[in-house]
Scaffold this motif. Structure first.
Motif, PDB file in Angstrom:
ATOM      1  N   GLN A 192       0.836  -1.173   0.000  1.00  0.00           N
ATOM      2  CA  GLN A 192       0.000   0.000   0.000  1.00  0.00           C
ATOM      3  C   GLN A 192       0.879   1.233   0.000  1.00  0.00           C
ATOM      4  N   ALA A 193       0.397   2.304  -0.562  1.00  0.00           N
ATOM      5  CA  ALA A 193       1.125   3.569  -0.612  1.00  0.00           C
ATOM      6  C   ALA A 193       0.636   4.469   0.522  1.00  0.00           C
ATOM      7  N   LEU A 194       1.544   5.278   1.062  1.00  0.00           N
ATOM      8  CA  LEU A 194       1.219   6.112   2.204  1.00  0.00           C
ATOM      9  C   LEU A 194       1.745   7.523   1.976  1.00  0.00           C
ATOM     10  N   ARG A 195       0.977   8.534   2.370  1.00  0.00           N
ATOM     11  CA  ARG A 195       1.397   9.934   2.254  1.00  0.00           C
ATOM     12  C   ARG A 195       1.199  10.604   3.608  1.00  0.00           C
ATOM     13  N   PRO A 196       2.298  10.993   4.292  1.00  0.00           N
ATOM     14  CA  PRO A 196       2.171  11.656   5.593  1.00  0.00           C
ATOM     15  C   PRO A 196       1.987  13.174   5.458  1.00  0.00           C
ATOM     16  N   PHE A 197       1.271  13.760   6.420  1.00  0.00           N
ATOM     17  CA  PHE A 197       1.082  15.209   6.511  1.00  0.00           C
ATOM     18  C   PHE A 197       1.360  15.626   7.954  1.00  0.00           C
ATOM     19  N   ASP A 198       2.191  16.661   8.151  1.00  0.00           N
ATOM     20  CA  ASP A 198       2.435  17.213   9.484  1.00  0.00           C
ATOM     21  C   ASP A 198       1.462  18.368   9.695  1.00  0.00           C
ATOM     22  N   LEU A 199       0.475  18.164  10.556  1.00  0.00           N
ATOM     23  CA  LEU A 199      -0.534  19.190  10.817  1.00  0.00           C
ATOM     24  C   LEU A 199      -0.050  20.187  11.870  1.00  0.00           C
ATOM     25  N   SER A 200       0.760  19.723  12.810  1.00  0.00           N
ATOM     26  CA  SER A 200       1.378  20.563  13.827  1.00  0.00           C
ATOM     27  C   SER A 200       2.606  19.792  14.329  1.00  0.00           C
TER      28      SER A 200
ATOM     29  N   ASP B 264       3.078  18.200  16.985  1.00  0.00           N
ATOM     30  CA  ASP B 264       2.711  16.981  17.702  1.00  0.00           C
ATOM     31  C   ASP B 264       1.620  16.163  17.033  1.00  0.00           C
ATOM     32  N   LEU B 265       1.041  16.640  15.939  1.00  0.00           N
ATOM     33  CA  LEU B 265      -0.079  15.964  15.298  1.00  0.00           C
ATOM     34  C   LEU B 265       0.241  15.674  13.834  1.00  0.00           C
TER      35      LEU B 265
ATOM     36  N   TRP C  56      -0.805  11.420  17.501  1.00  0.00           N
ATOM     37  CA  TRP C  56      -0.543  12.512  18.436  1.00  0.00           C
ATOM     38  C   TRP C  56       0.677  12.121  19.244  1.00  0.00           C
ATOM     39  N   GLU C  57       1.811  12.802  18.965  1.00  0.00           N
ATOM     40  CA  GLU C  57       3.068  12.461  19.619  1.00  0.00           C
ATOM     41  C   GLU C  57       3.069  12.961  21.064  1.00  0.00           C
ATOM     42  N   CYS C  58       3.278  12.031  21.983  1.00  0.00           N
ATOM     43  CA  CYS C  58       3.279  12.364  23.411  1.00  0.00           C
ATOM     44  C   CYS C  58       4.687  12.707  23.903  1.00  0.00           C
ATOM     45  N   PHE C  59       5.660  11.799  23.679  1.00  0.00           N
ATOM     46  CA  PHE C  59       7.041  12.020  24.113  1.00  0.00           C
ATOM     47  C   PHE C  59       7.945  10.966  23.492  1.00  0.00           C
ATOM     48  N   GLY C  60       9.178  11.314  23.179  1.00  0.00           N
ATOM     49  CA  GLY C  60      10.220  10.388  22.741  1.00  0.00           C
ATOM     50  C   GLY C  60       9.829   9.367  21.693  1.00  0.00           C
ATOM     51  N   GLY C  61       9.101   9.756  20.685  1.00  0.00           N
ATOM     52  CA  GLY C  61       8.712   8.823  19.626  1.00  0.00           C
ATOM     53  C   GLY C  61       7.465   8.019  19.931  1.00  0.00           C
TER      54      GLY C  61
END
Length: 172
Positions: free
Chosen positions: A1-9, A11-12, A65-70
Motif C-alpha cells: 500500500q502507498a502512504l502519504r504523511p502530513f504534518d498538521l502541527s 505533535d499531530l 498525536w506524539e506524546c514524548f520520545g517517539g
C-alpha cells in the motif's frame, strides 16, 4: 500500500494510505443423520461448501498525536470495496433412496469492508511498533445456505473481527 504523511502541527500527524486488497475465504459443513426403523437403518449425508475470492481497493487514514520520545497515540479508519466471486456446492447422498445429488451455483457481488483501530505507537529509525485494539466488519460475505425443501440458497452474512494486536512496520 502507498502512504502519504502530513504534518498538521509539531505533535499531530496524519497519514493517508491506499492500496490493493485481496481476500479468500472457504467454508465447509457436513451433516449426517441416521433413521432407524424395525425394517432398516438408513443414513443421509449433506456436504455444503462455499469458496469466495475477492479483489478491490483499500483507502484510509491514521492520525498520530506524539506524546514524548517517539511514543504516540493513534487512531485509524479504513474502508475497502471489493468484488467477490463465489462458488457454492451442495452434495447429498441417502442410503434409503439410494440417491446422490450435487447442486452448485456461483455469483459475483460487492464486498464492502470497514476497519477502525486505536492504540500506542513507537517510531525508532525506520521501524514503527504499534499495539492496540482493532475492529473490522466485512459486509455481505457469501456463505453456504441450505434449506432441505429447496436446496442451495444464496445467502450473505456480515463478519466482524476484533481484538488486540502488536504490529511491526518497516518504513522504506
Amino acid at each position: 500500500q502507498a502512504l502519504r504523511p502530513f504534518d498538521l502541527s509539531p505533535d499531530l500527524n496524519l497519514s493517508i494510505f491506499g492500496g490493493i486488497r485481496w481476500a479468500s475465504l472457504s467454508q465447509q459443513s457436513l451433516s449426517r443423520s441416521e433413521t432407524v426403523t424395525a425394517a432398516l437403518t438408513s443414513f443421509e449425508q449433506t456436504v455444503t461448501a462455499a469458496d469466495m475470492d475477492a479483489t478491490g481497493i483499500r483507502l484510509g487514514g491514521t492520525a498520530y498525536w506524539e506524546c514524548f520520545g517517539g511514543v504516540s497515540l493513534f487512531g485509524s479508519v479504513a474502508g475497502s470495496v471489493l468484488v467477490q466471486n463465489s462458488n457454492r456446492t451442495l452434495a447429498r447422498s441417502s442410503t434409503a433412496s439410494l440417491t446422490n445429488s450435487v447442486d452448485s451455483d456461483s455469483s459475483t457481488d460487492g464486498l464492502p469492508i470497514l476497519e477502525t483501530a486505536a492504540g500506542v505507537s513507537w517510531v525508532g529509525g525506520r521501524f514503527n511498533i504499534k499495539a492496540g485494539y482493532e475492529l473490522a466488519t466485512w459486509f455481505n460475505v457469501t456463505e453456504v445456505g441450505f434449506v432441505p425443501a429447496t436446496g442451495l440458497q444464496n445467502q450473505t452474512r456480515n463478519l466482524t473481527f476484533d481484538g488486540v494486536f502488536l504490529r511491526l512496520e518497516v518504513l522504506l
